[in-house]
Design a protein around this motif. Sequence first.
Motif, PDB file in Angstrom:
ATOM      1  N   LEU A  13     -14.076   3.321  -2.194  1.00 57.30           N
ATOM      2  CA  LEU A  13     -13.157   2.553  -1.367  1.00 57.30           C
ATOM      3  C   LEU A  13     -12.536   3.425  -0.276  1.00 57.30           C
ATOM      4  N   THR A  14     -12.362   4.714  -0.560  1.00 52.58           N
ATOM      5  CA  THR A  14     -11.890   5.634   0.484  1.00 52.58           C
ATOM      6  C   THR A  14     -12.883   5.682   1.638  1.00 52.58           C
TER       7      THR A  14
ATOM      8  N   TRP B 114     -12.487   4.265  -6.525  1.00 56.84           N
ATOM      9  CA  TRP B 114     -11.529   4.720  -5.521  1.00 56.84           C
ATOM     10  C   TRP B 114     -12.173   5.647  -4.500  1.00 56.84           C
TER      11      TRP B 114
ATOM     12  N   ALA C 203      -5.025   1.928   3.528  1.00 55.28           N
ATOM     13  CA  ALA C 203      -5.991   1.730   2.441  1.00 55.28           C
ATOM     14  C   ALA C 203      -6.719   3.023   2.125  1.00 55.28           C
ATOM     15  N   ALA C 204      -7.066   3.787   3.156  1.00 58.02           N
ATOM     16  CA  ALA C 204      -7.730   5.075   2.930  1.00 58.02           C
ATOM     17  C   ALA C 204      -6.785   6.055   2.236  1.00 58.02           C
TER      18      ALA C 204
ATOM     19  N   PHE D  99      -6.307  -0.212   7.509  1.00 55.48           N
ATOM     20  CA  PHE D  99      -7.378   0.665   7.023  1.00 55.48           C
ATOM     21  C   PHE D  99      -6.863   2.094   6.790  1.00 55.48           C
TER      22      PHE D  99
ATOM     23  N   GLY E  81     -13.622   1.626   8.255  1.00 60.89           N
ATOM     24  CA  GLY E  81     -12.832   0.594   8.903  1.00 60.89           C
ATOM     25  C   GLY E  81     -11.856   1.154   9.918  1.00 60.89           C
ATOM     26  N   ALA E  82     -11.174   2.248   9.571  1.00 66.37           N
ATOM     27  CA  ALA E  82     -10.210   2.844  10.504  1.00 66.37           C
ATOM     28  C   ALA E  82     -10.896   3.326  11.776  1.00 66.37           C
TER      29      ALA E  82
ATOM     30  N   SER F 266     -12.741   2.462   3.672  1.00 63.99           N
ATOM     31  CA  SER F 266     -11.533   2.410   4.504  1.00 63.99           C
ATOM     32  C   SER F 266     -11.640   3.348   5.702  1.00 63.99           C
TER      33      SER F 266
ATOM     34  N   PHE G 213       0.833  -1.200   0.000  1.00 65.21           N
ATOM     35  CA  PHE G 213       0.000   0.000   0.000  1.00 65.21           C
ATOM     36  C   PHE G 213       0.872   1.256   0.000  1.00 65.21           C
TER      37      PHE G 213
ATOM     38  N   SER H 164      -6.385   4.965  -1.452  1.00 60.73           N
ATOM     39  CA  SER H 164      -7.612   5.221  -2.208  1.00 60.73           C
ATOM     40  C   SER H 164      -7.789   6.708  -2.481  1.00 60.73           C
TER      41      SER H 164
END
Length: 841
Positions: A231-232, A228, A205-206, A202, A238-239, A235, A158, A209
């Motif tokens: 997906l941001t 994208w 990933a954020a 996460f 998730g964080a 993420s 990542f 994205s």
Amino acid sequence: MPPATGGGLAESELRPRRGRCGPQAARAAGRDVAAEAAARSPKRPARGSRRFEAAGRWALLALVTLLSFATRFHRLAEPPHICWDETHFGKMGSYYINRTFFFDVHPPLGKMLIGLAGYLSGYDGTFLFQKPGDKYEHHSYMGMRGFCAFLGSWLVPFAYLTVLDLSKSLSAALLTAALLTFDTGCLTLSQYILLDPILMFFIMAAMLSMVKYNSCANRPFSAPWWFWLSLTGVSLAGALGVKFVGLFIILQVGLNTIADLWYLFGDLSLSLVTVGKHLTARVLCLIVLPLALYTATFAVHFMVLSKSGPGDGFFSSAFQARLSGNNLHNASIPERECLWAFTKVDGRGASWELNWKRRMPWKDVWLSTDRGEGISDRRDDMIKAEDRRKTPPSTRQGRPCQHCWAALTPLLSSSSNVAYPVITVKTPNGPSPSALPQATSYPRHWALSAQCLLFPPLPPPTQVTTYLHKDYNNLWIIKKHNTNSDPLDPSFPVEFVRHGDIIRLEHKETSRNLHSHYHEAPLTRKHYQVTGYGINGTGDSNDFWRIEVVNRKFGNRIKVLRSRIRLIHLVTGCVLGSSGKVLPKWGWEQLEVTCTPYLKETLNSIWNVEDHINPKLPNISLNVLQPSFPEILLESHMVMIRGNSGLKPKDNEFTSKPWHWPINYQGLRFSGINDTDFRVYLLGNPVVWWLNLLSIALYLLSGSIIAIAIQRGAQLPAEVAGLSQVLLRGGGQVLLGWTLHYFPFFLMGRVLYFHHYFPAMLFSSMLTGILWDTLLRLCAWGLASWPLARGIHVVGILSLLLGTAYSFYLFHPLAYGMVGPLAQDPQSPMAGLRWLDSWDF
């Protein structure tokens, strides 16, 4: 000076972001620069060459990913015992498998994923996870460790892709990947059952994205752009769902989005309808979608954890009524008379001054007269202490029970009215009062209170404190101030407790009255002392309290769980409450109860009736009091926020300060303390960490020089201008991430540990990759007239890669484990590597 051929990054290689004149002008400027670069270039690469280059990029990404997974999964099963906080999060994974409700200061997503990984890998949830060092034996723990290592392994690719997109430089991306791959700290955190690898997964990933959808700015509303952007949002959910520090990456994405929308608004070539579409897309993907997913995780959390467990006491009685196995589940209460449980609606007004109780939320903490042991600040210590309390205290040490529990619980609806029977007292958001024999518990200067001198024939008063645990000894008898008649006598009619009534509260077990007087509280100056005083209900006028219903929304009668009440001391006029301060050893480390002379309505002096029993009245079911999902969600967040703010270090506990972290000042023992143990020590690779620290300083210096030069209108060559834009934009983006993930910890009052810095460390490593690649390219450009100028960049990058790899070879035993002599011994494999005295390996 002629440009270095092939050694730099031309401005045409940058994907221009919107400038002050909007995206059309930016793209036009990009085309002009591209044309200029094409004119300088002798020929364009052939199609086959471009394919070969693309294949090389994919091969390099595959190599980076493979190396990351190999280092994280190497010796993953060692040691085969609990290490550090595995005792918390492994146990919480077990709770999910067993569907047992628990409390933690973090949102549930990380623990849910750990529990799911354990369940899918065959773990049955029967391991106790009692303390570090306990062997797993036949229990399947590799599924949970493997899941955390799997997510931790993705941090490297990542970061590689993020830097590659920001800098358009393979060497910068490769250097970043090496820094993270060969960092012993990131490796250690990824190999155990912890929340950190899940949180960092996460976060990265954020970040990736966000960078990717920024790179699609010239193709808005295309499929990649939507992918994208969505997906941001996923993420971000998730964080935040793993830890509240996920708010920092949310803030970074939010600032990026605001800047993006600002430039779009200034682009006059776009209609307001188009700008509105951009705004709507970001609201849906970056606000609505994350909130929906975040809320869904709590819905699953409450649905799965349906059984009563060690977390019950932190929540309100209405919340507990929904948990099977809880004594309030499917229970009923008298419609009229009752046992009382007073609840503090909020404890935020309390001054959390001392140590371990800062970890406790103001929820379900009981007034107690127990003289037993104090409770530790650790979550699991509190749980074990709660389990011990389930044993009748009269069996401990052969002493009669001295408990005076008082539960203070949140305000909820009920149709029950309170009369004059036996009561319990409980706070909705925190501890409840307890009493200890004053002559044996107070220090000498507190033992000689005025009432002891005035009434020597009576036993000394008991100390009233607040305590976290619930017990059957929570009983107080509520009486009118001018009668000693038994309210449960069937010959007496039911008489309701009303607003303005003057009462006495007699502890059923010790027959002491709740008492206050003009004597200063043990810890809180200008507050009055609260004690248990008298015998068999005999006391004095200082035992009289007036009940006041706050706002009187439900009439004069006191309603169970609904009426917000205050207890006003009749003689002094003070208000019963809790200061939240932890008493010393002589107070068994329980919380102080005081009577404050300040009549201002505060959250820590408001109570409500929680539970009641009366055989003279019919019962109603508590099912009607069960809260809705929004109420449960709000209450759980209030409990978590208070719990986080209450996390304070104990005396002699090994913690760290934020200024320690970037300099790698001290590590953290994960396992083992002597030469016979398998020792794991969390410490960052010093070469990586000190290089990152140097890079931050160099970036601030070089970035400031370049920014000043540009602002003053300096005419930079095309290649230098391109590299400058990479440094300012790409480097600035990751520097912002480091700042947001590091400096807020200086403002936090909770206990802090070394591992809190690792999200910021990810950003500093990306900054190092971008900075050194750019500086080396600038050096190569500046020395282009020298015969070996083109090799400066290659030699510099290789030197950094090899130095990082060699330092990992030296320090890898810290992560993979050490057995044998300690570092001070010349025979130790770590001999000579203890570069700082604060490194305790």
